[in-house]
Design an enzyme around this catalytic site. Sequence first.
Site, PDB file in Angstrom:
ATOM      1  N   LYS A 112       0.866  -1.187   0.000  1.00 17.49           N
ATOM      2  CA  LYS A 112       0.000   0.000   0.000  1.00 17.49           C
ATOM      3  C   LYS A 112       0.891   1.223   0.000  1.00 17.49           C
ATOM      4  O   LYS A 112       2.007   1.195   0.522  1.00 17.49           O
ATOM      5  CB  LYS A 112      -0.872  -0.007   1.256  1.00 17.49           C
ATOM      6  CG  LYS A 112      -2.052   0.915   1.191  1.00 17.49           C
ATOM      7  CD  LYS A 112      -3.072   0.414   0.193  1.00 17.49           C
ATOM      8  CE  LYS A 112      -4.480   0.669   0.576  1.00 17.49           C
ATOM      9  NZ  LYS A 112      -5.380  -0.368   0.091  1.00 17.49           N
TER      10      LYS A 112
HETATM   11  N1  GLU Z   1      -7.142   0.097  -3.111  1.00 17.23           N
HETATM   12  C1  GLU Z   1      -7.912  -1.072  -3.371  1.00 17.23           C
HETATM   13  C2  GLU Z   1      -7.917  -2.000  -2.169  1.00 17.23           C
HETATM   14  O1  GLU Z   1      -7.716  -1.581  -1.056  1.00 17.23           O
HETATM   15  C3  GLU Z   1      -7.514  -1.749  -4.677  1.00 17.23           C
HETATM   16  C4  GLU Z   1      -6.122  -2.274  -4.732  1.00 17.23           C
HETATM   17  C5  GLU Z   1      -5.698  -2.736  -6.134  1.00 17.23           C
HETATM   18  O2  GLU Z   1      -6.507  -2.714  -7.038  1.00 17.23           O
HETATM   19  O3  GLU Z   1      -4.528  -3.089  -6.275  1.00 17.23           O
HETATM   20  O4  GLU Z   1      -8.200  -3.156  -2.270  1.00 17.23           O
END
Ligand code: GLU
Length: 426
Positions: A112
């Site tokens: 993240k």
């Molecule tokens: N931000 C989204 C999540 O927390 C999507 C992550 C992604 O598509 O890689 O799952």
Amino acid sequence: MDTLHCPGDPDNLYEQTICEVLNTASFLDLPEHLRLILAQPKNEVMVHFPVQMDDGSWKLMKGYRVQHNNVAGPYKGGIRYHGDVKLDEVKSLAVLMTLKCALMQLPYGGAKGALKIHPRDFSSNELMRMTRRFVAALGDNIGPDYDIPAPDVGTNAQIMAWMADTYINLKGNHGRVDAQSVVTGKPLVFGGSEGREKATGQGLVFVLETLLPGLGIDLAHCSYSLIGFGNVGSWTGRLLQDRGAALTHVMDHTGAISNPDGISARALADHVKKTGGVSGFSDAAPCSTEDFYRAPVDLLIPAALEQMIGPDEAALVNCRLLAEAANAPTTPAGERVLTERGIEVLPAILCNCGGVTVSYFEWKQNRDSESWTEEDVDRKLHEMISDAAHRVHDFAASHSCSMRRAAYAVALRHLEELYTLRGIFP
Ligand code: GLU
């Protein structure tokens, strides 16, 4: 916990997240070395860089990319733009990505990222300059085979397009044709996928369709309330509207609104686009935060930030089921109160894994130079997510445990299998 270097603060989101993971690992009797590996991210990248504002002044930006685990494949996870973001929050969200990808058996690990800004305070040109500079600062820490960002809170397809374009300019122009697969959640005309924008809401709706009949709730005739009306909240609202569910209460950063006869999520989405929030919507009355939580509904769907449902909120809520569309919206203390009150919680790693699953479809389409139809995307998403929902439900039923414990256990078993097969280098 000390040997695992946890902060020792029960209000700390990382401690809350990792404690539940480690407790589930103990429940499964996973080997000690696996718990040690999972207790901390592999890499925590922090960058600072200057960006010029439209008025000529300069600001120093702080960015993060936390890469928790890559035993299953390249790191994967969103990048959020939020002014209050902290390292421990990004670490928690990275752990949840590892679990989400493992639960869905995607060929990805978990990561993240974040930029510590309030995006609403900046012009589009300023956002573009800081996004480009952030990608430059991350350098080789991202890449289509190494770590693949995506949208999250405060970011969108436009920001992903700037990220991909910057990466291609810096790295991709003499190399691979699929360099745009360095990020997912891009606009459709620039390597995006059909169905990606609605994917998290769509995934949640598929989970509800799979599990609600077993819980005695009829989706077509149920009532629900929503916290947050950004991408996930508004798409969930629009898709549930098509299935007949009644949205009676919504709360976001601008206030709370209610209408016992049902709020049109489509009309509300238009209002939010114009005004920036749900407050002032003409077809609903304003209501207090307390009345929002006390509202009698079948489902409560938190689709905003972390730690919104603590013990106080959990004591107020009047729902049969809480479905976590946001990441980590329920604190462990809040969950204990909900459990004592007989309220079932469907965990985020199952409820919101539609986003990363369609991200995987986008990445695959980029690499194979293909474009799938929305029907293809929805069908494959439905197949994968209902299978995961059944696996979680069956584990919970056979081990008499919560759905959260079951979801984490199914994910951890997958990681254990990978570590057993691969071994640990050297
Ligand atoms: N931000 C989204 C999540 O927390 C999507 C992550 C992604 O598509 O890689 O799952």
